[in-house]
Design a protein around this motif. Structure first.
Motif, short mmCIF file in Angstrom:
data_model
loop_
_atom_site.label_atom_id
_atom_site.label_comp_id
_atom_site.label_asym_id
_atom_site.label_seq_id
_atom_site.Cartn_x
_atom_site.Cartn_y
_atom_site.Cartn_z
N SER A 183 95.56 -27.92 -15.27
CA SER A 183 95.59 -28.73 -16.49
C SER A 183 94.62 -29.90 -16.40
O SER A 183 94.41 -30.47 -15.32
CB SER A 183 97.00 -29.26 -16.74
OG SER A 183 97.89 -28.19 -16.94
N ALA A 184 94.09 -30.29 -17.55
CA ALA A 184 93.17 -31.42 -17.61
C ALA A 184 93.89 -32.74 -17.35
O ALA A 184 93.29 -33.67 -16.80
CB ALA A 184 92.48 -31.46 -18.96
N PHE A 185 95.17 -32.83 -17.74
CA PHE A 185 95.89 -34.10 -17.60
C PHE A 185 97.39 -33.85 -17.62
O PHE A 185 97.88 -33.01 -18.37
CB PHE A 185 95.52 -35.05 -18.73
CG PHE A 185 96.26 -36.36 -18.66
CD1 PHE A 185 95.76 -37.42 -17.94
CD2 PHE A 185 97.48 -36.53 -19.32
CE1 PHE A 185 96.45 -38.62 -17.84
CE2 PHE A 185 98.17 -37.72 -19.24
CZ PHE A 185 97.66 -38.77 -18.51
N TRP A 186 98.11 -34.62 -16.79
CA TRP A 186 99.57 -34.69 -16.91
C TRP A 186 100.06 -35.96 -16.22
O TRP A 186 99.35 -36.56 -15.42
CB TRP A 186 100.25 -33.45 -16.34
CG TRP A 186 100.22 -33.30 -14.83
CD1 TRP A 186 101.14 -33.79 -13.93
CD2 TRP A 186 99.25 -32.61 -14.04
NE1 TRP A 186 100.79 -33.45 -12.65
CE2 TRP A 186 99.64 -32.71 -12.69
CE3 TRP A 186 98.09 -31.91 -14.34
CZ2 TRP A 186 98.91 -32.15 -11.64
CZ3 TRP A 186 97.36 -31.35 -13.30
CH2 TRP A 186 97.77 -31.47 -11.98
N ASN A 187 101.27 -36.35 -16.58
CA ASN A 187 101.98 -37.44 -15.90
C ASN A 187 103.12 -36.84 -15.11
O ASN A 187 103.70 -35.83 -15.52
CB ASN A 187 102.54 -38.46 -16.89
CG ASN A 187 101.47 -39.26 -17.60
OD1 ASN A 187 101.28 -39.12 -18.80
ND2 ASN A 187 100.76 -40.10 -16.87
N SER A 188 103.45 -37.44 -13.98
CA SER A 188 104.59 -37.00 -13.17
C SER A 188 105.36 -38.21 -12.70
O SER A 188 104.80 -39.29 -12.50
CB SER A 188 104.11 -36.24 -11.92
OG SER A 188 103.50 -35.04 -12.24
N LYS A 189 106.66 -38.02 -12.49
CA LYS A 189 107.45 -39.00 -11.76
C LYS A 189 107.70 -38.38 -10.39
O LYS A 189 108.27 -37.29 -10.29
CB LYS A 189 108.77 -39.32 -12.47
CG LYS A 189 109.54 -40.42 -11.76
CD LYS A 189 110.79 -40.86 -12.51
CE LYS A 189 111.50 -41.98 -11.75
NZ LYS A 189 112.74 -42.40 -12.40
N ARG A 190 107.25 -39.05 -9.35
CA ARG A 190 107.33 -38.51 -8.00
C ARG A 190 108.15 -39.42 -7.10
O ARG A 190 108.00 -40.64 -7.14
CB ARG A 190 105.93 -38.37 -7.39
CG ARG A 190 105.04 -37.36 -8.10
CD ARG A 190 103.68 -37.26 -7.39
NE ARG A 190 102.85 -36.21 -7.95
CZ ARG A 190 102.90 -34.94 -7.59
NH1 ARG A 190 103.78 -34.57 -6.66
NH2 ARG A 190 102.11 -34.05 -8.14
N SER A 191 108.99 -38.81 -6.28
CA SER A 191 109.70 -39.55 -5.25
C SER A 191 109.26 -39.00 -3.89
O SER A 191 108.67 -37.92 -3.81
CB SER A 191 111.22 -39.41 -5.41
OG SER A 191 111.63 -38.10 -5.06
N ASN A 192 109.56 -39.74 -2.84
CA ASN A 192 109.14 -39.33 -1.51
C ASN A 192 110.29 -38.73 -0.72
O ASN A 192 110.31 -38.80 0.51
CB ASN A 192 108.53 -40.51 -0.76
CG ASN A 192 107.66 -40.08 0.40
OD1 ASN A 192 107.14 -38.97 0.40
ND2 ASN A 192 107.53 -40.93 1.39
N ALA A 193 111.22 -38.10 -1.41
CA ALA A 193 112.40 -37.54 -0.74
C ALA A 193 112.04 -36.52 0.33
O ALA A 193 112.72 -36.43 1.36
CB ALA A 193 113.34 -36.92 -1.77
#
Length: 201
Positions: A130-140
């Protein structure tokens, strides 16, 4: 503080267009190639563009190597690298164990926000995706949500923002209280009844 990016860069944004097409970027053309921002889809073209967009000028156009090698390139440019996410910084992920690209080129993306629980909100792009996306990431899982085979190398500090580790969007939940005003945000724990004499919630 910079404006968080939650949508794909628009047509004419020179931070995401190659020099040969009238833009500022020295990165390769993305795959599939976005018609408005031709360095997308590609994590390198996006991260380089966004990092410099936050600065306000194309100060670091040579952030254009394999994603996993951004750390060495950043240090050669005098940029600081830390081992935790910072606002506006480039998160650098290694793929495989060689840093040669033979076992994967890695991934880079931008930290747009940092939540109180330590998780992050990112903006990203992906070559062949994909050209663009947002993510919410944790370091679990120790890899910021990435699959096995990836490892976190560090975060490149954006000099326009600095080592800011606190975000902007989520506020702490209200503390327990027996007094409320109209407009207060409240958290209800347990069943909610229509009235004080209702038999069922």
């Amino acid at each position: 503080m910079f404006q968080m990016r939650t949508s794909k860069p628009g047509a004419g944004n020179k931070f995401y267009i190659t020099k040969s097409a009238g833009g500022y970027s020295t990165c390769i053309v993305g795959k599939p190639t976005d018609k408005n921002c031709n360095v997308l889809a590609n994590c390198v073209g996006y991260a380089c563009g966004r990092f410099n967009e936050i600065i306000g000028s194309m100060k670091y156009p040579s952030l254009n190597c394999n994603a996993e090698n951004f750390i060495e390139r950043a240090k050669s440019l005098g940029l600081e690298v830390v081992d935790y996410p910072v606002m506006g910084g480039i998160m650098v992920m290694q793929k495989g164990s060689t840093l040669s690209g033979n076992d994967g080129a890695g991934h880079v993306y931008i930290v747009e926000d940092i939540y109180p629980d330590g998780s992050i909100y990112t903006s990203e792009s992906g070559y062949g995706g994909s050209a663009f996306w947002n993510s919410k990431r944790s370091n679990a899982n120790g890899r910021w949500g990435h699959a096995a085979g990836y490892s976190f190398r560090g975060c490149i500090v954006n000099p326009a923002v600095g080592k800011v580790r606190e975000g902007r969007t989520e506020k702490p939940e209200p503390t327990p209280s027996d007094k409320f005003n109209i407009g207060d945000k409240v958290v209800i724990n347990g069943p909610l009844y229509v009235s004080s004499n209702a038999a069922n919630p």
